[in-house]
Motif scaffolding. Structure first.
Motif, PDB file in Angstrom:
ATOM      1  N   HIS A   1       6.230   3.423  -9.049  1.00 58.54           N
ATOM      2  CA  HIS A   1       5.602   4.028  -9.957  1.00 58.54           C
ATOM      3  C   HIS A   1       5.252   2.536 -10.377  1.00 58.54           C
ATOM      4  O   HIS A   1       4.169   2.448 -10.899  1.00 58.54           O
ATOM      5  CB  HIS A   1       6.375   4.983 -10.683  1.00 58.54           C
ATOM      6  N   THR A   2       5.979   1.702 -10.628  1.00 65.45           N
ATOM      7  CA  THR A   2       5.089   0.201 -11.154  1.00 65.45           C
ATOM      8  C   THR A   2       3.912  -0.515 -10.729  1.00 65.45           C
ATOM      9  O   THR A   2       3.557  -0.661 -11.590  1.00 65.45           O
ATOM     10  CB  THR A   2       6.346   0.212 -12.097  1.00 65.45           C
ATOM     11  N   GLY A   3       4.418  -0.246  -9.203  1.00 61.52           N
ATOM     12  CA  GLY A   3       3.662  -0.706  -8.358  1.00 61.52           C
ATOM     13  C   GLY A   3       1.875  -0.561  -8.230  1.00 61.52           C
ATOM     14  O   GLY A   3       1.407  -1.181  -8.457  1.00 61.52           O
ATOM     15  N   ILE A   4       1.846   1.177  -8.205  1.00 61.25           N
ATOM     16  CA  ILE A   4       0.962   1.857  -8.403  1.00 61.25           C
ATOM     17  C   ILE A   4      -0.106   1.454  -9.424  1.00 61.25           C
ATOM     18  O   ILE A   4      -0.733   0.915  -9.969  1.00 61.25           O
ATOM     19  CB  ILE A   4       1.229   3.294  -8.022  1.00 61.25           C
ATOM     20  N   LEU A   5       1.534   1.468 -10.334  1.00 63.87           N
ATOM     21  CA  LEU A   5       0.363   1.233 -11.889  1.00 63.87           C
ATOM     22  C   LEU A   5       0.392   0.542 -12.806  1.00 63.87           C
ATOM     23  O   LEU A   5      -1.500   0.080 -13.208  1.00 63.87           O
ATOM     24  CB  LEU A   5       1.806   1.844 -13.243  1.00 63.87           C
TER      25      LEU A   5
ATOM     26  N   GLY B   1       0.996  -6.278  -7.186  1.00 62.02           N
ATOM     27  CA  GLY B   1       1.726  -4.765  -7.066  1.00 62.02           C
ATOM     28  C   GLY B   1       1.581  -3.688  -5.588  1.00 62.02           C
ATOM     29  O   GLY B   1       2.448  -2.906  -5.454  1.00 62.02           O
ATOM     30  N   SER B   2       0.297  -4.540  -4.698  1.00 63.90           N
ATOM     31  CA  SER B   2       0.724  -4.152  -3.395  1.00 63.90           C
ATOM     32  C   SER B   2       2.348  -3.879  -2.740  1.00 63.90           C
ATOM     33  O   SER B   2       3.058  -3.532  -1.823  1.00 63.90           O
ATOM     34  CB  SER B   2      -0.132  -4.722  -2.669  1.00 63.90           C
ATOM     35  N   PHE B   3       2.691  -5.705  -3.043  1.00 62.51           N
ATOM     36  CA  PHE B   3       3.831  -6.005  -2.195  1.00 62.51           C
ATOM     37  C   PHE B   3       5.299  -5.162  -3.105  1.00 62.51           C
ATOM     38  O   PHE B   3       6.428  -4.272  -2.629  1.00 62.51           O
ATOM     39  CB  PHE B   3       4.406  -7.333  -2.799  1.00 62.51           C
ATOM     40  N   ALA B   4       5.142  -4.771  -4.018  1.00 61.71           N
ATOM     41  CA  ALA B   4       5.712  -4.072  -4.712  1.00 61.71           C
ATOM     42  C   ALA B   4       6.223  -2.514  -3.740  1.00 61.71           C
ATOM     43  O   ALA B   4       7.500  -1.884  -3.788  1.00 61.71           O
ATOM     44  CB  ALA B   4       5.761  -3.983  -6.215  1.00 61.71           C
TER      45      ALA B   4
END
Length: 247
Positions: free
Chosen positions: A92-96, A52-55
């Motif tokens: 959004h998907t990374g934070i999710l 998620g952090s890389f995203a």
């Protein structure tokens, strides 16, 4: 230099995402509560936090320079599409993914100590994912991409239901386990959706917006969540019956 950094993030994102995608199945299929369950669950959670952090990092670079970070897609998609799909939606998907992995990890770490889940980071992630979801939905509406609006609904639902549980004054013994299942399987849905949807843009661009690419991980993930939540409820019911018989 920008492209080198971006490609490095992609490699790291794929490596951690693949690790999480593989580790995901050990706790899901294997014996619950054992050593392997805990070990592979920990690997999965750490992998999802990293993925998620890389995203998020890739999404911010895309928002700043959509064509420069995706030169191979120039001519196939315009800058607005790339900024929307690989910028706002990936943000959004990374934070999710980070939200679900952290929330699910705290649920299993704190177990019955419900108040310990109400940390500033855990609460903040709920509001952050909803803000990111709203931004994703607005940008999706502006560029005419309903899938961005659809995925944003997941972020809003996640933030609201997590906040409801976090502020719940009293919880049942099995409630934390249900939340743990919901969150970490949800993180698994997120990583598999990314592979199916974002990956298809690179391999099969014509399939990038096909609803089937997005629905398969969601359907499978929801089935896993329902199955395990029903199992938790059965165990709780049997426990109450045994206690009633003893009394």
């Amino acid at each position: 230099m920008e492209l080198v950094v971006f490609h490095g993030l992609i490699v790291a994102h794929i490596l951690t995402g693949t690790t999480g995608a593989i580790a995901f199945w050990v706790p899901v299929i294997g014996r619950k509560g054992g050593t392997n369950h805990a070990r592979w669950g920990r690997i999965f959670a750490y992998a999802m936090l990293a993925t998620g952090s890389f995203a998020v990092a890739m999404s911010l670079m895309t928002l700043a320079d959509p064509i420069g970070t995706h030169p191979h897609l120039e001519g196939q998609f315009d800058a607005a599409f790339l900024r929307g799909m690989f910028g706002w939606m990936m943000l959004h998907t990374g934070i999710l993914t980070i939200n679900l992995a952290w929330y699910g990890w705290l649920c299993i770490t704190n177990k019955g100590r419900h108040a310990a889940n109400r940390t500033w980071l855990n609460l903040g992630l709920q509001y952050l994912v909803m803000v990111a979801a709203l931004a994703c939905a607005v940008q999706g509406w502006l560029i005419g991409q309903p899938l961005m609006i659809g995925i944003a609904v997941v972020g809003i639902a996640t933030g609201l239901t997590n906040l409801w549980f976090l502020h719940k004054p009293r919880v049942e013994r099995q409630d934390w386990l249900k939340e743990h299942i919901k969150a970490l399987v949800g993180a698994g849905i997120s990583v598999y959706t990314a592979f199916m949807a974002f990956g298809s843009v690179r391999i099969f661009p014509e399939m990038a917006l096909h609803p089937g690419m997005w629905s398969i991980p969601l359907i499978v993930g929801l089935a896993i969540i329902i199955w395990h939540r029903l199992a938790v409820e059965r165990q709780a019911r049997h426990r109450r019956q045994r206690l009633g018989a003893v009394a």
